[in-house]
Design an enzyme around this catalytic site. Sequence first.
Site, PDB file in Angstrom:
ATOM      1  N   ALA A 200       0.802  -1.236   0.000  1.00 54.29           N
ATOM      2  CA  ALA A 200       0.000   0.000   0.000  1.00 54.29           C
ATOM      3  C   ALA A 200       0.830   1.279   0.000  1.00 54.29           C
ATOM      4  O   ALA A 200       0.413   2.295  -0.557  1.00 54.29           O
ATOM      5  CB  ALA A 200      -0.934  -0.007   1.216  1.00 54.29           C
ATOM      6  N   HIS A 201       2.036   1.222   0.605  1.00 55.80           N
ATOM      7  CA  HIS A 201       2.804   2.469   0.719  1.00 55.80           C
ATOM      8  C   HIS A 201       3.345   2.969  -0.617  1.00 55.80           C
ATOM      9  O   HIS A 201       3.848   4.082  -0.708  1.00 55.80           O
ATOM     10  CB  HIS A 201       3.927   2.328   1.756  1.00 55.80           C
ATOM     11  CG  HIS A 201       5.062   1.440   1.359  1.00 55.80           C
ATOM     12  ND1 HIS A 201       6.251   1.943   0.898  1.00 55.80           N
ATOM     13  CD2 HIS A 201       5.211   0.091   1.359  1.00 55.80           C
ATOM     14  CE1 HIS A 201       7.084   0.941   0.647  1.00 55.80           C
ATOM     15  NE2 HIS A 201       6.472  -0.189   0.912  1.00 55.80           N
ATOM     16  N   CYS A 325      26.004   3.554  -2.295  1.00 61.39           N
ATOM     17  CA  CYS A 325      27.346   3.936  -1.890  1.00 61.39           C
ATOM     18  C   CYS A 325      27.617   3.358  -0.509  1.00 61.39           C
ATOM     19  O   CYS A 325      26.916   3.661   0.444  1.00 61.39           O
ATOM     20  CB  CYS A 325      27.438   5.447  -1.838  1.00 61.39           C
ATOM     21  SG  CYS A 325      29.013   6.015  -1.267  1.00 61.39           S
TER      22      CYS A 325
END
Length: 373
Positions: A200-201, A325
Amino acid sequence: MQKIYLDNAATTPLRKEVIEEMVHVLTHDFGNPSSTHSFGRSAKTIIETSRKTIAKQLNCSAQEIIFTSSATESTNWILHQFVSNLGVKRILSSKIEHHATLHTLEHLAKEFGIQVEYVTIEKNGAINLNHLENLLEDSVKTAVCLMHVNNEIGTVLDLKKVSDLCQKNNAYFFCDTVQSIGKTEIDLKEIPVDFIIASAHKFHGPKGVGFVYIKKNILINPMLYGGEQEKGMRAGTEATHQIAGLAKALELSYLKLNEEREYISNLKQYCLSKLQESLPATTVNGENTFYNILNITLPISEEKTAMILFNLDMKGIAVSRGSACQSGSIKPSHVLAAFLPEEDLKKPSLRISFSHYNTKEEIDLFVSEITKI
Ligand code: PLP
């Protein structure tokens, strides 16, 4: 300082209506959905209404939707079921899948000796469908596990074509639709995919809730044993407010899809032309990419690569990198590494991902900061 969020493929801000819906449910519907009294019944009604709302958007039946906590959970469950319950001996996937898929497949290969083969990736980031077709000709019981929209570069799989190929060759098809659900129409009656997943996010809903669609008549074992929740397939008291938030977010996404898709597509185009105006040697990674994801390689020296995200972050601008990184060293993204030449991987790449909350002014600011670097 004005903050600019251009990382909508990672997660999205919640819509106001979704928050209101969730707060309403938290306040008024705290009953346990398994309780038979009125408190429980009204919580249960919210869950079943949410299930129907989702099914309506995807043109499937409500019984085919099982709520989970995330796409990662759904992926782990279904891929394990292929091996332990559905007689699958071989899984065909690709090197550009999300780690939720790739690491689960590695585990299945190591733990259960399942054969995993990777379909090759074209130079433009697309899945080589001829290779897939050839691999599918082997008679071994197979599951295909390919994502719809790639979360780093936005390349789009031809769902219909892959579904048809799988059907023709009697293979299961699991599709990671995390980046496409709520952002493009998916009609499960038209496209005979066996499993799709959502979180859902990614479409302006809450974190910690998702669902898996399991096509009718495919019988799998429960993910969690315990109570009768989710037809006994995933025991544990349901997170009523999360589920209500998910359904509201999906409903609103589809209600506003045409308008928001057009707006976001224009914004992406605007961003690319501004970037190419200021830094003409900017190149785009992937072709025919989805309307909210732009992955670029910048004409910036290697030494500045590690500093880009940091510098943008200092200015309040959130984007993400096609390369992670770690302690000063640059580890290329596994997605870009699957199709870009070695020398291009050293150059700085950025993923800019948009939502309807972004504006042209934000893009102007972002481009001007990038140009300063
Ligand atoms: N699949 C794709 C394509 C994604 O972008 C993500 C999230 O980044 C996931 C799976 C995993 O989703 P979650 O972290 O919500 O489990």
